[in-house]
Design an enzyme around this catalytic site. Structure first.
Site, mmCIF file in Angstrom:
data_model
loop_
_atom_site.group_PDB
_atom_site.id
_atom_site.type_symbol
_atom_site.label_atom_id
_atom_site.label_comp_id
_atom_site.label_asym_id
_atom_site.label_seq_id
_atom_site.Cartn_x
_atom_site.Cartn_y
_atom_site.Cartn_z
ATOM 1 C CG HIS A 90 15.529 -21.854 -23.614
ATOM 2 N ND1 HIS A 90 15.030 -23.145 -23.672
ATOM 3 C CD2 HIS A 90 16.088 -21.608 -24.829
ATOM 4 C CE1 HIS A 90 15.261 -23.646 -24.874
ATOM 5 N NE2 HIS A 90 15.901 -22.735 -25.584
ATOM 6 C CG ASP A 169 7.962 -25.102 -31.372
ATOM 7 O OD1 ASP A 169 8.536 -24.498 -32.292
ATOM 8 O OD2 ASP A 169 8.570 -25.803 -30.541
ATOM 9 N NE ARG A 176 12.285 -23.776 -37.723
ATOM 10 C CZ ARG A 176 12.678 -23.480 -36.482
ATOM 11 N NH1 ARG A 176 11.887 -23.731 -35.455
ATOM 12 N NH2 ARG A 176 13.841 -22.932 -36.265
ATOM 13 C CB SER A 191 10.781 -22.402 -32.135
ATOM 14 O OG SER A 191 11.033 -23.639 -31.548
ATOM 15 C CE LYS A 195 10.098 -24.966 -27.877
ATOM 16 N NZ LYS A 195 10.976 -25.749 -28.715
HETATM 17 N N1 URA Z 1 15.299 -24.716 -29.993
HETATM 18 C C1 URA Z 1 13.969 -24.647 -30.185
HETATM 19 O O1 URA Z 1 13.195 -24.979 -29.297
HETATM 20 N N2 URA Z 1 13.528 -24.207 -31.372
HETATM 21 C C2 URA Z 1 14.332 -23.814 -32.372
HETATM 22 O O2 URA Z 1 13.868 -23.406 -33.410
HETATM 23 C C3 URA Z 1 15.713 -23.900 -32.160
HETATM 24 C C4 URA Z 1 16.161 -24.352 -30.955
#
Ligand code: URA
Length: 432
Positions: A90, A169, A176, A191, A195
């Site tokens: 990621h 999320d 957000r 966040s 995932k």
């Molecule tokens: N990417 C995400 O998935 N969440 C965040 O808060 C920032 C970047």
């Protein structure tokens, strides 16, 4: 009022308190079900941004977001009777960051399974799905059964995360985004990691970026974010490692969906810009080591064509035509070098915003993007440039977008009259 009332929880964090496991579970559960109002969650997110959370609170917050949906089970994947290890990557996002495209098939070509559940872009950093959707026929949505089947047959999947993956999320991120509460290390870390933990990967390599084109502009903040995410992954049983990498200048030579696919294919063919190759190989070495192959040199499968074969199989498995011509924008505008000398700087944020203005990105969730739009630059840092020669090319379907893109690029280029050192390597640190 009970300590589990949303107002008590907001007030506790506003005043610098530490939230209990039960308070965190209750508020996120209530928010997912719609019992905690968006304005209450927005206030809590702002209190967290201002006051922070400790390691236990962040772990509880992440666990509650994982528990808000389905945790996928990728155990028991096999090929020819041998079990497959899952390893994912990621990136916290950057301009021209197309590394997932060559990296995913490269890792699959060594017999590991890469379950890349990705998102679409919002703002100046592009989304991996938007890039791949530039390929005619390619589809982002797979059923869980198709995902498993493709991991077993091809080993490489890039697809959209299902709505049931950490739904808390998804809802919180949208809030957000419109309340100025994105840049909070506990909220970003939880966040991203909720995932990845829900996705069910066994190992994860994080590319945490620092610089003008990244969430974190300083290395110190990026290192704290990386440490937080590595701890969250490790505590949840996911083998997690992070590289800290530079995002002050954009990656490669292009930012824009089809433009980045074309550049990724160059890398898979054994060429491509040096910094894209460097970062792909650095992340690949980490992923291979995490998958139990520490002694393999991933450069071999870029040179030998096995990574390209895996790319073609990955694209075809999702309906894409790897041989199709990629879409091109209808209009181009060339920007000439302002001086003769050496390219000393090209600002990542300015290039990202210019690509976005040209139509490569979206400003509201769900809006369409232009496949062909974007920016290409014809020199890398440290390369000689000649006054009046093409330095950048802007690509857009709608030529009225060029002026706004040019405004974003004002001051983005620095040409030195003396020879500058080439850009330092992208990888600046490692956190395990
Ligand atoms: N990417 C995400 O998935 N969440 C965040 O808060 C920032 C970047």
């Amino acid at each position: 009022m009970s300590a589990l009332d949303p107002v008590s929880i907001i007030v506790a964090k506003r005043d610098g308190g530490v939230l209990s496991t039960e308070q965190i579970r209750t508020v996120l559960d209530g928010f997912t079900r719609g019992d905690v109002a968006p304005e209450q969650m927005a206030a809590l997110a702002m209190a967290i941004l201002q006051r922070g959370m400790n390691r236990r609170e962040i772990a509880d917050w992440t666990a509650a977001m994982v528990a808000s949906g389905t945790r996928m089970d990728l155990s028991g994947l096999t090929r020819n009777g041998t079990s497959l290890r899952t390893v994912d990557k990621h990136s916290t996002g950057g301009v021209g960051d197309k590394i997932t495209l060559p990296l995913t098939p490269l890792i699959a070509s060594y017999g590991l399974a890469v379950p890349q559940l990705s998102g679409r872009g919002l703002g100046h950093t592009g989304g991996t799905l938007d890039k791949l959707e530039a390929i005619p026929g390619w589809r982002a949505t797979l059923t869980p059964g198709e995902l498993r089947e493709q991991l077993e047959s091809v080993g490489a999947v890039v697809c959209a995360a299902s709505d049931d993956l950490a739904p808390a999320d998804r809802k919180l991120y949208a809030l957000r985004d419109v309340t100025g509460t994105v840049p909070s290390i506990p909220l970003i870390a939880s966040s991203i990691m909720s995932k990845k933990i829900a996705e069910g990967t066994q190992a994860l390599v994080l590319d945490v970026k620092a610089g003008s084109g990244a969430f974190m502009t300083s290395y110190d903040d990026a290192a704290v974010l990386a440490r937080t995410m590595v701890d969250l992954g490790t505590d949840a049983g996911v083998h997690t490692v992070a590289l800290l990498t530079d995002m002050s200048v954009p990656l490669g030579r292009s930012a824009g969906n089809a433009l980045e696919v074309a550049e990724s294919v160059e890398v898979l063919a054994g060429g491509g810009p040096g910094d894209v190759v460097e970062l792909t190989l650095a992340l690949a070495r980490e992923m291979l080591a995490a998958g139990g192959l520490p002694d393999v040199d991933p450069a071999d499968h870029l040179a030998g064509g096995q990574a390209m074969d895996a790319w073609r199989a990955m694209i075809a498995a999702q309906g894409g035509d790897p041989d199709a011509d990629l879409p091109q924008a209808a209009h181009r505008q060339v920007v000439a070098a302002p001086e003769s000398g050496w390219l000393a700087h090209l600002d990542a944020l300015a290039v990202g915003l210019a690509a976005w203005e040209l139509g490569a990105g979206r400003s509201t969730p769900g809006a369409a993007v232009s496949a062909g739009a974007g920016v290409t630059w014809h020199a890398g840092i440290g390369d000689p440039v000649t006054k009046g020669a093409p330095l950048l090319t802007l690509h857009a379907d709608d030529p009225s977008r060029f002026d706004r893109a040019l405004e974003r690029l004002a001051g983005a280029v620095t040409v030195s009259r003396t020879e500058t050192a080439p850009a330092p390597t992208r990888v600046r640190g490692r956190i395990a």
